[in-house]
Design a protein around this motif. Structure first.
Motif, PDB file in Angstrom:
ATOM      1  N   LEU A  97      53.551  43.155  39.632  1.00  0.00           N
ATOM      2  CA  LEU A  97      53.520  42.277  38.464  1.00  0.00           C
ATOM      3  C   LEU A  97      53.957  43.048  37.215  1.00  0.00           C
ATOM      4  O   LEU A  97      54.761  42.560  36.416  1.00  0.00           O
TER       5      LEU A  97
ATOM      6  N   ILE B  55      55.498  36.676  43.008  1.00  0.00           N
ATOM      7  CA  ILE B  55      54.475  37.721  42.900  1.00  0.00           C
ATOM      8  C   ILE B  55      53.125  37.093  42.567  1.00  0.00           C
ATOM      9  O   ILE B  55      52.094  37.470  43.132  1.00  0.00           O
ATOM     10  N   HIS B  56      53.135  36.095  41.694  1.00  0.00           N
ATOM     11  CA  HIS B  56      51.891  35.390  41.369  1.00  0.00           C
ATOM     12  C   HIS B  56      51.320  34.653  42.582  1.00  0.00           C
ATOM     13  O   HIS B  56      50.124  34.368  42.630  1.00  0.00           O
TER      14      HIS B  56
ATOM     15  N   PHE C  49      48.338  45.424  40.923  1.00  0.00           N
ATOM     16  CA  PHE C  49      49.168  44.813  39.884  1.00  0.00           C
ATOM     17  C   PHE C  49      50.512  45.520  39.689  1.00  0.00           C
ATOM     18  O   PHE C  49      51.225  45.210  38.750  1.00  0.00           O
TER      19      PHE C  49
ATOM     20  N   GLU D 123      57.378  42.266  35.087  1.00  0.00           N
ATOM     21  CA  GLU D 123      57.244  42.001  33.648  1.00  0.00           C
ATOM     22  C   GLU D 123      58.039  43.025  32.840  1.00  0.00           C
ATOM     23  O   GLU D 123      58.691  42.667  31.853  1.00  0.00           O
TER      24      GLU D 123
ATOM     25  N   ARG E  74      58.990  36.648  39.739  1.00  0.00           N
ATOM     26  CA  ARG E  74      57.639  36.765  39.168  1.00  0.00           C
ATOM     27  C   ARG E  74      56.734  35.654  39.695  1.00  0.00           C
ATOM     28  O   ARG E  74      55.566  35.887  40.006  1.00  0.00           O
TER      29      ARG E  74
END
Length: 132
Positions: free
Chosen positions: A82, A41-42, A79, A86, A38
């Motif tokens: 993401l 990905i950010h 997105f 999540e 994650r």
């Protein structure tokens, strides 16, 4: 090509440490691998492998490997990755709730390493992956 493998599997690390940028820590949990993915990905990376690939649930294996790419993906929705990571983290919490990961004997842990390695071998040997 700017691909990274995030893993807690020493067999994946040893096999591909000269091919991929590696984020490896043998002491990481499955959740730690998801969280590190994650973080990538950010930073603008895209998932090349599904975070929950394979038929082994997060509360059944201690090992996980995920490949991400810095390359722009033509069909990537802004997105999508993401949301996918999540959702995978939420699934991890759902599976682990009330049913913690067993303290597997080393023989079983080695079997789980092999399953994770096999999943990654299928991806890495894919010609589409090698064109990136």
């Amino acid at each position: 090509m700017d691909n990274v493998m995030v893993t807690n599997n020493c067999r994946c690390f040893e096999k591909w440490k000269d091919i991929f940028q590696m984020e490896f820590e043998e002491g990481w949990t499955y959740l730690d691998v998801l969280t590190k993915a994650r973080d990538y990905i950010h930073q603008g990376y895209h998932l090349l492998t599904h975070p929950l690939a394979g038929s082994v649930k997060p509360n059944q294996t201690p090992f996980k490997s995920i490949i991400l790419s810095k390359d722009t993906l033509e069909d990537a929705e802004e997105f999508r990755d993401l949301v996918l990571i999540e959702d995978s983290i939420a699934a991890y919490h759902k599976f682990i709730k009330g049913k913690p990961l067993p303290d597997w004997p080393e023989k079983s842990r080695e079997d789980f390493r092999t399953v994770d390695l096999s999943l990654m071998e299928g991806v890495v040997s894919n010609p589409i992956m090698n064109r990136r």
